[in-house]
Design a protein around this motif. Structure first.
Motif, PDB file in Angstrom:
ATOM      1  N   ASN A   1       0.829  -1.209   0.000  1.00 20.22           N
ATOM      2  CA  ASN A   1       0.000   0.000   0.000  1.00 20.22           C
ATOM      3  C   ASN A   1       0.860   1.255   0.000  1.00 20.22           C
ATOM      4  O   ASN A   1       0.557   2.226  -0.698  1.00 20.22           O
ATOM      5  CB  ASN A   1      -0.929   0.005   1.215  1.00 20.22           C
ATOM      6  CG  ASN A   1      -1.759   1.265   1.305  1.00 20.22           C
ATOM      7  OD1 ASN A   1      -2.688   1.475   0.536  1.00 20.22           O
ATOM      8  ND2 ASN A   1      -1.427   2.139   2.245  1.00 20.22           N
ATOM      9  N   ALA A   2       1.954   1.235   0.772  1.00 21.18           N
ATOM     10  CA  ALA A   2       2.830   2.408   0.850  1.00 21.18           C
ATOM     11  C   ALA A   2       3.442   2.726  -0.509  1.00 21.18           C
ATOM     12  O   ALA A   2       3.590   3.896  -0.877  1.00 21.18           O
ATOM     13  CB  ALA A   2       3.930   2.170   1.877  1.00 21.18           C
ATOM     14  N   LEU A   3       3.778   1.691  -1.268  1.00 14.58           N
ATOM     15  CA  LEU A   3       4.417   1.888  -2.574  1.00 14.58           C
ATOM     16  C   LEU A   3       3.407   1.959  -3.711  1.00 14.58           C
ATOM     17  O   LEU A   3       3.778   2.180  -4.864  1.00 14.58           O
ATOM     18  CB  LEU A   3       5.415   0.755  -2.836  1.00 14.58           C
ATOM     19  CG  LEU A   3       6.570   0.639  -1.840  1.00 14.58           C
ATOM     20  CD1 LEU A   3       7.492  -0.510  -2.225  1.00 14.58           C
ATOM     21  CD2 LEU A   3       7.359   1.945  -1.758  1.00 14.58           C
ATOM     22  N   LYS A   4       2.121   1.736  -3.382  1.00  9.25           N
ATOM     23  CA  LYS A   4       1.045   1.744  -4.388  1.00  9.25           C
ATOM     24  C   LYS A   4       1.351   0.765  -5.528  1.00  9.25           C
ATOM     25  O   LYS A   4       1.169   1.066  -6.711  1.00  9.25           O
ATOM     26  CB  LYS A   4       0.814   3.151  -4.931  1.00  9.25           C
ATOM     27  CG  LYS A   4       0.339   4.144  -3.887  1.00  9.25           C
ATOM     28  CD  LYS A   4      -0.037   5.475  -4.528  1.00  9.25           C
ATOM     29  CE  LYS A   4      -0.512   6.466  -3.481  1.00  9.25           C
ATOM     30  NZ  LYS A   4       0.526   6.819  -2.519  1.00  9.25           N
ATOM     31  N   ARG A   5       1.788  -0.403  -5.136  1.00  5.38           N
ATOM     32  CA  ARG A   5       2.059  -1.476  -6.087  1.00  5.38           C
ATOM     33  C   ARG A   5       1.380  -2.743  -5.611  1.00  5.38           C
ATOM     34  O   ARG A   5       1.155  -2.936  -4.424  1.00  5.38           O
ATOM     35  CB  ARG A   5       3.567  -1.724  -6.227  1.00  5.38           C
ATOM     36  CG  ARG A   5       4.371  -0.565  -6.799  1.00  5.38           C
ATOM     37  CD  ARG A   5       3.971  -0.244  -8.235  1.00  5.38           C
ATOM     38  NE  ARG A   5       4.826   0.768  -8.846  1.00  5.38           N
ATOM     39  CZ  ARG A   5       4.655   2.078  -8.744  1.00  5.38           C
ATOM     40  NH1 ARG A   5       3.674   2.552  -7.984  1.00  5.38           N
ATOM     41  NH2 ARG A   5       5.473   2.924  -9.362  1.00  5.38           N
ATOM     42  N   LYS A   6       1.073  -3.614  -6.550  1.00  5.40           N
ATOM     43  CA  LYS A   6       0.449  -4.889  -6.216  1.00  5.40           C
ATOM     44  C   LYS A   6       1.505  -5.978  -6.141  1.00  5.40           C
ATOM     45  O   LYS A   6       2.605  -5.832  -6.681  1.00  5.40           O
ATOM     46  CB  LYS A   6      -0.621  -5.232  -7.248  1.00  5.40           C
ATOM     47  CG  LYS A   6      -1.774  -4.238  -7.252  1.00  5.40           C
ATOM     48  CD  LYS A   6      -2.818  -4.564  -8.296  1.00  5.40           C
ATOM     49  CE  LYS A   6      -3.953  -3.528  -8.250  1.00  5.40           C
ATOM     50  NZ  LYS A   6      -4.993  -3.799  -9.261  1.00  5.40           N
ATOM     51  N   GLY A   7       1.155  -7.052  -5.443  1.00  9.92           N
ATOM     52  CA  GLY A   7       2.113  -8.136  -5.322  1.00  9.92           C
ATOM     53  C   GLY A   7       1.821  -9.026  -4.138  1.00  9.92           C
ATOM     54  O   GLY A   7       0.652  -9.251  -3.785  1.00  9.92           O
ATOM     55  N   TRP A   8       2.883  -9.485  -3.486  1.00  9.32           N
ATOM     56  CA  TRP A   8       2.735 -10.433  -2.376  1.00  9.32           C
ATOM     57  C   TRP A   8       3.724 -10.090  -1.266  1.00  9.32           C
ATOM     58  O   TRP A   8       4.705  -9.390  -1.497  1.00  9.32           O
ATOM     59  CB  TRP A   8       2.993 -11.849  -2.859  1.00  9.32           C
ATOM     60  CG  TRP A   8       2.054 -12.317  -3.933  1.00  9.32           C
ATOM     61  CD1 TRP A   8       0.861 -12.946  -3.757  1.00  9.32           C
ATOM     62  CD2 TRP A   8       2.226 -12.200  -5.357  1.00  9.32           C
ATOM     63  NE1 TRP A   8       0.272 -13.222  -4.973  1.00  9.32           N
ATOM     64  CE2 TRP A   8       1.092 -12.771  -5.974  1.00  9.32           C
ATOM     65  CE3 TRP A   8       3.235 -11.649  -6.175  1.00  9.32           C
ATOM     66  CZ2 TRP A   8       0.937 -12.825  -7.357  1.00  9.32           C
ATOM     67  CZ3 TRP A   8       3.079 -11.694  -7.547  1.00  9.32           C
ATOM     68  CH2 TRP A   8       1.940 -12.274  -8.130  1.00  9.32           C
ATOM     69  N   SER A   9       3.451 -10.627  -0.068  1.00  9.10           N
ATOM     70  CA  SER A   9       4.327 -10.374   1.079  1.00  9.10           C
ATOM     71  C   SER A   9       4.625 -11.687   1.800  1.00  9.10           C
ATOM     72  O   SER A   9       4.256 -12.765   1.327  1.00  9.10           O
ATOM     73  CB  SER A   9       3.658  -9.390   2.041  1.00  9.10           C
ATOM     74  OG  SER A   9       2.508  -9.984   2.630  1.00  9.10           O
ATOM     75  N   ALA A  10       5.269 -11.568   2.965  1.00 13.27           N
ATOM     76  CA  ALA A  10       5.629 -12.772   3.725  1.00 13.27           C
ATOM     77  C   ALA A  10       4.406 -13.548   4.173  1.00 13.27           C
ATOM     78  O   ALA A  10       4.485 -14.759   4.400  1.00 13.27           O
ATOM     79  CB  ALA A  10       6.475 -12.387   4.938  1.00 13.27           C
ATOM     80  N   ILE A  11       3.248 -12.876   4.283  1.00 13.08           N
ATOM     81  CA  ILE A  11       2.045 -13.593   4.669  1.00 13.08           C
ATOM     82  C   ILE A  11       1.650 -14.597   3.596  1.00 13.08           C
ATOM     83  O   ILE A  11       0.939 -15.571   3.855  1.00 13.08           O
ATOM     84  CB  ILE A  11       0.883 -12.607   4.958  1.00 13.08           C
ATOM     85  CG1 ILE A  11      -0.168 -13.294   5.824  1.00 13.08           C
ATOM     86  CG2 ILE A  11       0.280 -12.069   3.678  1.00 13.08           C
ATOM     87  CD1 ILE A  11      -1.255 -12.380   6.329  1.00 13.08           C
ATOM     88  N   ASN A  12       2.132 -14.365   2.369  1.00 14.34           N
ATOM     89  CA  ASN A  12       1.925 -15.312   1.276  1.00 14.34           C
ATOM     90  C   ASN A  12       3.089 -16.289   1.136  1.00 14.34           C
ATOM     91  O   ASN A  12       3.173 -17.033   0.151  1.00 14.34           O
ATOM     92  CB  ASN A  12       1.739 -14.569  -0.056  1.00 14.34           C
ATOM     93  CG  ASN A  12       0.740 -13.427   0.037  1.00 14.34           C
ATOM     94  OD1 ASN A  12       1.121 -12.259  -0.015  1.00 14.34           O
ATOM     95  ND2 ASN A  12      -0.534 -13.760   0.192  1.00 14.34           N
ATOM     96  N   ALA A  13       4.006 -16.229   2.104  1.00 11.39           N
ATOM     97  CA  ALA A  13       5.177 -17.130   2.152  1.00 11.39           C
ATOM     98  C   ALA A  13       6.176 -16.887   1.031  1.00 11.39           C
ATOM     99  O   ALA A  13       6.894 -17.802   0.626  1.00 11.39           O
ATOM    100  CB  ALA A  13       4.728 -18.600   2.143  1.00 11.39           C
ATOM    101  N   VAL A  14       6.308 -15.643   0.559  1.00 13.56           N
ATOM    102  CA  VAL A  14       7.296 -15.357  -0.489  1.00 13.56           C
ATOM    103  C   VAL A  14       8.710 -15.313   0.073  1.00 13.56           C
ATOM    104  O   VAL A  14       9.672 -15.100  -0.675  1.00 13.56           O
ATOM    105  CB  VAL A  14       6.993 -14.030  -1.230  1.00 13.56           C
ATOM    106  CG1 VAL A  14       5.694 -14.130  -2.013  1.00 13.56           C
ATOM    107  CG2 VAL A  14       6.955 -12.855  -0.261  1.00 13.56           C
ATOM    108  N   ASP A  15       8.833 -15.494   1.402  1.00  9.98           N
ATOM    109  CA  ASP A  15      10.170 -15.607   1.987  1.00  9.98           C
ATOM    110  C   ASP A  15      10.700 -17.042   1.862  1.00  9.98           C
ATOM    111  O   ASP A  15      11.773 -17.355   2.367  1.00  9.98           O
ATOM    112  CB  ASP A  15      10.167 -15.176   3.445  1.00  9.98           C
ATOM    113  CG  ASP A  15       9.107 -15.903   4.278  1.00  9.98           C
ATOM    114  OD1 ASP A  15       8.189 -16.515   3.685  1.00  9.98           O
ATOM    115  OD2 ASP A  15       9.205 -15.844   5.510  1.00  9.98           O
TER     116      ASP A  15
END
Length: 503
Positions: free
Chosen positions: A438-452
């Motif tokens: 949200n801060a960068l106004k971009r779409k994608g995924w985060s660690a909650i989606n296990a991208v780590d």
């Protein structure tokens, strides 16, 4: 008479504005989501932004986090997020638009609560006290200008209750319609705000049963009331059925559409929630203010001077207490991490004050001494509560989140480095769904989606992820970054962005 009423209205509004200055509202009015529960705040901001940027229909709520299906997920009815997006198009994208809408909704709701309390008590002074005390609950105050809908849902419910009372005084179909609109709206934003509506329904049903057995035929729950309640519950049922279908269709269960009852918790978890409640307690109400409300509550409940308050008011109060206790038990586990779940319970503050004055008016208004003494006591507790809340909210509005400020500053630099608005990114060290995105106004995924995790990251790259954002300096040594270290795009105050593809 009209002049006195007008002056009382002005003074109450002046209190709201003065308290807002004291709470620091106007110093954070243009700030992005930050502070307490920034995770959930970012979700709300993300929903509004996606309506604004993508032009989705009202019934297609979507977040920056792509989840399993382009970020489509539904919780509360998204009308307010949609309205914020409409205002973004009119006034331009600015977080102050979002916060102002929340704040104005709060003011309007509190004003209707003041008017309702004044009518019931036949006193603008006591009506003002009843409403003003709610505006000294830190948890209500914090979220009244933040990006979470609980506070404004409660505020909107006051408007609905006002029109229900108006209908009880002047039988007008207009009042029925407006009460349906606002009660349903509040319930759609937060289902728990219909506790007073359920209590009212129970009160009227009890009255009807008693009238039937006494053969008095003075039924209070008449056809238009039955139709009104039916419409409210039908609207709520339709939305939450749709939300469940929408989430199932988009393979997500992110938004919480179920209970978390105490009986499903282990003994250890029950104890942990108790400890959390002890931590949160000062965010609910000023310490001595809590004791004050509890004393008033006990005096309302005890069956002395019962004849001084009508059975309708008394039953309504008791059913509200039962509803609040039921809600607390049904969502007990949620109180461990989510202080804003308590906002629905804050109805008990103005309700207790109104019912106490209603029951003991014979004593309060006995003479000038008793009246002055009671009014003075209310004033002292109100001032102390405002002071407590101002101290409490300051730390919650202004936490040590320099990294988040730095993150918001980066958004303007992305285009300069070739990162387009439709480029997908991953944030492997962000445990929330939408804070970084949200801060960068971009779409994608985060660690909650296990991208780590390497295999998940690779799958997101195949789905179009082009960049990785790393905020936490402690994450720099994570081996997940190793293949992309040579692809550093730029660094901003310790925040690094890497390119994930070679194109």
């Amino acid at each position: 008479m009209h002049l006195r009423k007008f002056l009382a209205d002005i003074l109450f509004v002046a209190f709201l504005i003065a308290a807002s200055f004291f709470y620091g509202y106007f110093s954070i009015i243009d700030r992005p989501p930050e502070g307490i529960h920034v995770w959930r705040q970012a979700d709300g901001a993300s929903l509004a932004y996606n309506y604004y940027s993508d032009g989705n229909s009202l019934l297609e709520p979507q977040m920056n986090n792509q989840m399993e299906n382009r970020g489509k997920a539904a919780g509360e009815f998204p009308i307010m997020y949609y309205f914020v997006a409409v205002c973004y198009h009119i006034f331009g994208f600015d977080y102050s638009v979002y916060r102002i809408i929340w704040l104005l909704t709060t003011y309007i709701g509190l004003f209707f609560l003041y008017r309702l309390s004044s009518k019931i008590l036949k006193s603008s002074l006591y009506g003002a006290f009843a409403s003003a005390f709610l505006f000294t609950s830190p948890v209500y105050v914090v979220y009244s200008i933040s990006f979470i809908s609980d506070s404004i849902a409660l505020s909107i419910s006051f408007i609905g209750l006002y029109f229900i009372y108006q209908y009880s005084q002047r039988k007008s179909i207009k009042n029925v319609v407006w009460s349906i609109v606002f009660i349903a709206m509040a319930g759609l934003l937060k289902i728990t705000t219909i506790i007073p509506t359920l209590a009212l329904l129970g009160t009227l049903m009890i009255s009807n049963v008693l009238s039937f057995y006494k053969k008095e035929r003075n039924y209070l729950l008449k056809l238009e009331g039955i139709v009104g309640f039916f419409f409210v519950f039908a609207i709520l049922f339709v939305w939450y059925q749709y939300a469940s279908w929408y989430n199932l269709e988009n393979e997500t269960d992110y938004f919480f559409l179920r209970t978390a009852p105490i009986w499903s918790a282990s003994t250890e978890l029950i104890h942990e929630v108790k400890q959390a409640l002890m931590v949160w307690k000062d965010t609910y109400l000023y310490q001595y203010g809590r004791y004050f409300i509890l004393v008033l509550m006990g005096l309302v409940i005890v069956p002395v001077y019962h004849q001084k308050i009508s059975s309708l008011y008394y039953n309504f109060y008791l059913l509200n207490l039962i509803g609040i206790a039921s809600f607390f038990l049904l969502f007990y586990i949620q109180f461990m991490y989510h202080d804003y779940y308590a906002i629905a319970l804050m109805i008990i503050i103005p309700l207790t004050i109104v019912m106490f004055i209603k029951k003991y008016s014979w004593l309060i208004e006995r003479n000038i001494v008793t009246t002055t003494l009671f009014s003075g006591t209310l004033a002292v507790f109100l001032v102390l509560s405002v002071i407590h809340t101002s101290k409490n909210v300051n730390s919650r509005f202004n936490p040590d989140t320099e990294w988040l400020t730095n993150l918001y500053q980066m958004e303007s630099q992305l285009m300069e480095h070739g990162i387009m608005e439709d480029d997908l990114i991953v944030a492997p060290d962000d445990s929330s769904p939408n804070v970084v995105l949200n801060a960068l106004k971009r779409k994608g995924w985060s660690a909650i989606n296990a991208v780590d995790q390497e295999n998940v990251l690779n799958s997101k790259i195949k789905l179009g992820a082009k960049y990785m954002v790393v905020v936490d300096t402690n994450f720099y040594t994570n081996p997940i970054i190793d293949p992309y270290r040579r692809n550093l795009v730029f660094t901003h105050k310790g925040i690094k962005i890497y390119k994930l593809t070679n194109d």
